[in-house]
Design a protein around this motif. Structure first.
Motif, mmCIF file in Angstrom:
data_model
loop_
_atom_site.group_PDB
_atom_site.id
_atom_site.type_symbol
_atom_site.label_atom_id
_atom_site.label_comp_id
_atom_site.label_asym_id
_atom_site.label_seq_id
_atom_site.Cartn_x
_atom_site.Cartn_y
_atom_site.Cartn_z
ATOM 1 N N THR A 57 -3.424 -3.799 69.155
ATOM 2 C CA THR A 57 -3.147 -5.079 68.499
ATOM 3 C C THR A 57 -2.548 -4.908 67.105
ATOM 4 O OG1 THR A 57 -5.439 -5.228 67.735
ATOM 5 C CG2 THR A 57 -4.878 -6.369 69.795
ATOM 6 N N GLY A 58 -2.230 -3.652 66.715
ATOM 7 C CA GLY A 58 -1.529 -3.433 65.456
ATOM 8 C C GLY A 58 -2.379 -2.947 64.297
ATOM 9 N N LYS A 59 -3.630 -2.582 64.542
ATOM 10 C CA LYS A 59 -4.504 -2.139 63.447
ATOM 11 C C LYS A 59 -3.935 -0.895 62.753
ATOM 12 C CE LYS A 59 -7.986 -1.689 66.165
ATOM 13 N NZ LYS A 59 -7.377 -2.049 67.446
ATOM 14 N N THR A 60 -3.520 0.097 63.531
ATOM 15 C CA THR A 60 -2.978 1.323 62.947
ATOM 16 C C THR A 60 -1.653 1.044 62.259
ATOM 17 O OG1 THR A 60 -4.112 2.668 64.599
ATOM 18 C CG2 THR A 60 -2.258 3.694 63.463
ATOM 19 N N LEU A 61 -0.861 0.156 62.809
ATOM 20 C CA LEU A 61 0.412 -0.210 62.189
ATOM 21 C C LEU A 61 0.187 -0.852 60.818
ATOM 22 C CD1 LEU A 61 3.473 -0.215 62.740
ATOM 23 C CD2 LEU A 61 3.193 -2.528 63.604
ATOM 24 N N ILE A 62 -0.801 -1.729 60.723
ATOM 25 C CA ILE A 62 -1.132 -2.362 59.442
ATOM 26 C C ILE A 62 -1.630 -1.318 58.453
ATOM 27 C CG2 ILE A 62 -2.722 -3.959 58.304
ATOM 28 C CD1 ILE A 62 -2.526 -5.685 60.893
ATOM 29 N N ALA A 63 -2.506 -0.425 58.914
ATOM 30 C CA ALA A 63 -3.008 0.640 58.047
ATOM 31 C C ALA A 63 -1.872 1.528 57.560
ATOM 32 C CB ALA A 63 -4.058 1.457 58.786
ATOM 33 N N THR A 64 -0.906 1.800 58.434
ATOM 34 C CA THR A 64 0.245 2.614 58.055
ATOM 35 C C THR A 64 1.066 1.918 56.976
ATOM 36 O OG1 THR A 64 0.321 3.551 60.282
ATOM 37 C CG2 THR A 64 2.289 3.807 58.927
ATOM 38 N N ALA A 65 1.289 0.627 57.128
ATOM 39 C CA ALA A 65 2.053 -0.128 56.122
ATOM 40 C C ALA A 65 1.342 -0.109 54.767
ATOM 41 C CB ALA A 65 2.261 -1.566 56.596
ATOM 42 N N ILE A 66 0.021 -0.267 54.793
ATOM 43 C CA ILE A 66 -0.758 -0.250 53.551
ATOM 44 C C ILE A 66 -0.692 1.135 52.906
ATOM 45 C CG2 ILE A 66 -3.101 -0.415 52.624
ATOM 46 C CD1 ILE A 66 -3.563 -2.649 54.766
ATOM 47 N N ALA A 67 -0.834 2.178 53.725
ATOM 48 C CA ALA A 67 -0.762 3.547 53.199
ATOM 49 C C ALA A 67 0.626 3.834 52.632
ATOM 50 C CB ALA A 67 -1.103 4.545 54.298
ATOM 51 N N ALA A 68 1.668 3.422 53.338
ATOM 52 C CA ALA A 68 3.043 3.660 52.877
ATOM 53 C C ALA A 68 3.300 2.957 51.551
ATOM 54 C CB ALA A 68 4.042 3.189 53.936
ATOM 55 N N GLU A 69 2.796 1.750 51.404
ATOM 56 C CA GLU A 69 2.992 1.029 50.141
ATOM 57 C C GLU A 69 2.280 1.737 48.997
ATOM 58 O OE1 GLU A 69 1.537 -3.144 48.497
ATOM 59 O OE2 GLU A 69 3.165 -3.384 49.937
ATOM 60 N N GLY A 70 1.067 2.220 49.258
ATOM 61 C CA GLY A 70 0.344 2.957 48.222
ATOM 62 C C GLY A 70 1.051 4.245 47.844
ATOM 63 N N LEU A 71 1.518 4.980 48.845
ATOM 64 C CA LEU A 71 2.251 6.215 48.575
ATOM 65 C C LEU A 71 3.516 5.944 47.776
ATOM 66 C CD1 LEU A 71 1.717 7.933 52.035
ATOM 67 C CD2 LEU A 71 0.872 8.782 49.820
ATOM 68 N N ALA A 72 4.194 4.838 48.061
ATOM 69 C CA ALA A 72 5.409 4.472 47.319
ATOM 70 C C ALA A 72 5.096 4.206 45.848
ATOM 71 C CB ALA A 72 6.069 3.249 47.950
ATOM 72 N N ARG A 73 3.870 3.758 45.564
ATOM 73 C CA ARG A 73 3.443 3.527 44.176
ATOM 74 C C ARG A 73 2.895 4.792 43.533
ATOM 75 N NH1 ARG A 73 1.175 -1.242 46.418
ATOM 76 N NH2 ARG A 73 -0.874 -0.261 46.420
ATOM 77 N N GLY A 74 2.921 5.914 44.265
ATOM 78 C CA GLY A 74 2.422 7.165 43.722
ATOM 79 C C GLY A 74 0.923 7.353 43.879
ATOM 80 N N GLU A 75 0.296 6.517 44.701
ATOM 81 C CA GLU A 75 -1.138 6.641 44.937
ATOM 82 C C GLU A 75 -1.400 7.678 46.017
ATOM 83 O OE1 GLU A 75 -2.118 1.966 43.905
ATOM 84 O OE2 GLU A 75 -2.266 2.661 45.970
ATOM 85 N N SER A 76 -2.563 8.275 45.976
ATOM 86 C CA SER A 76 -2.927 9.283 46.966
ATOM 87 C C SER A 76 -3.578 8.633 48.182
ATOM 88 C CB SER A 76 -3.885 10.300 46.345
ATOM 89 O OG SER A 76 -5.011 9.644 45.791
ATOM 90 N N VAL A 77 -3.336 9.239 49.350
ATOM 91 C CA VAL A 77 -3.847 8.706 50.614
ATOM 92 C C VAL A 77 -4.424 9.843 51.458
ATOM 93 C CG1 VAL A 77 -3.224 7.598 52.807
ATOM 94 C CG2 VAL A 77 -2.253 6.743 50.660
ATOM 95 N N LEU A 78 -5.618 9.621 51.967
ATOM 96 C CA LEU A 78 -6.231 10.510 52.947
ATOM 97 C C LEU A 78 -6.197 9.786 54.288
ATOM 98 C CD1 LEU A 78 -7.977 12.880 53.985
ATOM 99 C CD2 LEU A 78 -9.980 11.591 53.166
ATOM 100 N N TRP A 79 -5.709 10.450 55.315
ATOM 101 C CA TRP A 79 -5.625 9.870 56.657
ATOM 102 C C TRP A 79 -6.456 10.752 57.580
ATOM 103 C CZ3 TRP A 79 -2.406 5.613 57.857
ATOM 104 C CH2 TRP A 79 -2.399 5.237 59.208
ATOM 105 N N ILE A 80 -7.522 10.193 58.147
ATOM 106 C CA ILE A 80 -8.377 10.927 59.072
ATOM 107 C C ILE A 80 -8.177 10.339 60.460
ATOM 108 C CG2 ILE A 80 -10.717 11.678 59.611
ATOM 109 C CD1 ILE A 80 -11.458 11.158 56.688
ATOM 110 N N ASP A 81 -7.640 11.144 61.349
ATOM 111 C CA ASP A 81 -7.304 10.702 62.710
ATOM 112 C C ASP A 81 -8.396 11.154 63.682
ATOM 113 O OD1 ASP A 81 -6.180 10.041 65.143
ATOM 114 O OD2 ASP A 81 -4.445 11.358 64.929
ATOM 115 N N VAL A 82 -9.479 10.406 63.767
ATOM 116 C CA VAL A 82 -10.550 10.747 64.706
ATOM 117 C C VAL A 82 -10.234 10.230 66.110
ATOM 118 C CG1 VAL A 82 -12.365 10.931 62.969
ATOM 119 C CG2 VAL A 82 -11.922 8.724 64.039
ATOM 120 N N ASP A 83 -9.226 9.368 66.208
ATOM 121 C CA ASP A 83 -8.805 8.829 67.499
ATOM 122 C C ASP A 83 -7.811 9.760 68.202
ATOM 123 O OD1 ASP A 83 -9.217 6.781 69.306
ATOM 124 O OD2 ASP A 83 -7.535 5.583 68.577
ATOM 125 N N HIS A 84 -7.388 10.797 67.484
ATOM 126 C CA HIS A 84 -6.442 11.796 67.993
ATOM 127 C C HIS A 84 -5.123 11.188 68.460
ATOM 128 C CE1 HIS A 84 -10.191 14.071 67.905
ATOM 129 N NE2 HIS A 84 -9.404 15.097 67.625
#
Length: 139
Positions: A57-84
């Motif tokens: 339903t787009g949960k990972t897509l939304i999380a990706t957009a949020i992470a990308a925006e933070g990275l664009a601002r120079g913020e650090s992001v940790l991504w833990i893929d437990v869903d593989h």
């Protein structure tokens, strides 16, 4: 208990409605994550924010957009893929959102973990406590 009775209760466990209604209760505003068109953000800093929904339903897509925006601002992001979902899929998705390769390969800005065991998850979390990324995504 009948309505209107005042039997003993632990007052500290409950919100004082009169305080809230009189404006004496501080309302938190979201300050992190993607910015809406009205300028407000979606996530609360220092809190656990969850995206809940059925699969695909787009949960990972939304999380990706949020992470990308933070990275664009120079913020650090940790991504833990437990869903593989896989590192290739995760990195490709972030690249499609415009995150530069240099950002994704800089461990001061971005770290991707695909832990197989609980002990590995706990190790990543322990390191995150020291690193303190601006955003941690667990999918």
């Amino acid at each position: 208990m009948m309505a209107g009775t005042t039997e003993a209760f632990t007052q500290a466990l409950y919100v004082d409605a009169s305080l809230v209604l009189e404006g004496g209760y501080e309302r938190r505003e979201p300050t992190r994550g993607a910015t809406r068109v009205d300028g407000l953000r979606l996530l609360y800093a220092g809190a656990v924010n969850g995206l809940v929904g059925d699969p695909e339903t787009g949960k990972t897509l939304i999380a990706t957009a949020i992470a990308a925006e933070g990275l664009a601002r120079g913020e650090s992001v940790l991504w833990i893929d437990v869903d593989h979902n896989g590192p290739a899929a995760t990195l490709a998705r972030l690249r499609r959102f415009g995150v530069p390769k240099a950002t994704l390969t800089d461990p001061a800005l971005f770290r991707l973990a695909v832990p197989d065991e609980q002990s590995a998850v706990l190790h990543v979390v322990a390191e995150a406590e020291l690193w303190q990324p601006a955003l941690a995504v667990v999918v």
